[in-house]
Design a protein around this motif. Structure first.
Motif, short mmCIF file in Angstrom:
data_model
loop_
_atom_site.label_atom_id
_atom_site.label_comp_id
_atom_site.label_asym_id
_atom_site.label_seq_id
_atom_site.Cartn_x
_atom_site.Cartn_y
_atom_site.Cartn_z
N SER A 95 -9.02 -1.92 4.16
CA SER A 95 -9.39 -0.82 5.07
C SER A 95 -8.73 -0.98 6.43
N GLY A 103 -5.88 10.53 5.37
CA GLY A 103 -7.09 10.28 4.60
C GLY A 103 -8.00 11.48 4.61
N ILE A 124 0.84 -1.20 0.00
CA ILE A 124 0.00 0.00 0.00
C ILE A 124 0.87 1.25 0.00
N TYR A 137 -6.82 8.39 0.29
CA TYR A 137 -5.62 8.27 1.12
C TYR A 137 -4.39 8.67 0.33
N LEU A 148 -7.43 0.63 -4.77
CA LEU A 148 -6.48 -0.30 -4.17
C LEU A 148 -6.94 -1.75 -4.30
N THR A 149 -8.24 -1.99 -4.25
CA THR A 149 -8.72 -3.37 -4.36
C THR A 149 -8.43 -3.94 -5.74
N GLN A 195 -12.09 -5.42 0.31
CA GLN A 195 -12.06 -4.01 0.69
C GLN A 195 -11.94 -3.85 2.20
N LEU A 207 -5.16 0.07 5.99
CA LEU A 207 -5.11 1.53 5.86
C LEU A 207 -5.26 2.20 7.22
N LYS A 217 -16.37 8.02 -1.22
CA LYS A 217 -15.11 7.33 -1.01
C LYS A 217 -14.24 8.07 -0.01
N THR A 242 -9.50 4.32 -1.95
CA THR A 242 -9.41 2.94 -1.47
C THR A 242 -9.99 1.96 -2.48
#
Length: 110
Positions: A59, A73, A32, A82, A47-48, A55, A62, A79, A44
């Motif tokens: 999370s 963030g 990440i 970040y 990122l998935t 997710q 994160l 959403k 985010t």
């Protein structure tokens, strides 16, 4: 009365370094950070697509990075955005650099 780490003799830099090191202690968090370091910001949801995990799991990672101060963030409904916390990122680099520079090579003579 509960004593804090600073009450028993640990320096602020030792405590900060330990918090950051703990946050870096999982390969997903390293991934990440590498992804975010190359971007100005990242949602985010994006990122998935880059990390094959749920997710909710991303999370949680994160959250750990944010609590350690390595990322920040911003809520941008629906959403959350970040990005690397640049000031703390520089501090982490300095703390880790000082830590590794202070180590003597050879250790116990082995």
């Amino acid at each position: 009365m509960q004593r804090t780490l600073s009450d028993i003799g640990y320096s602020t830099s030792e405590i900060e370094l330990a918090v950051m090191a703990k946050a870096l202690g999982h390969p997903v968090r390293i991934r990440i950070l590498r992804l975010l370091a190359g971007e100005t910001c990242c949602f985010t949801g994006e990122l998935t697509g880059l990390i094959p995990m749920a997710q909710s799991t991303i999370s949680q990672h994160l959250k750990a990075l944010k609590e350690a101060g390595l990322i920040q963030g911003e809520i941008d409904p629906p959403k959350v955005k970040y990005c690397i916390h640049r000031e703390n990122w520089a501090k982490a680099q300095a703390l880790f650099g000082e830590f590794f520079a202070s180590e003597k090579s050879g250790g116990c003579g082995c």
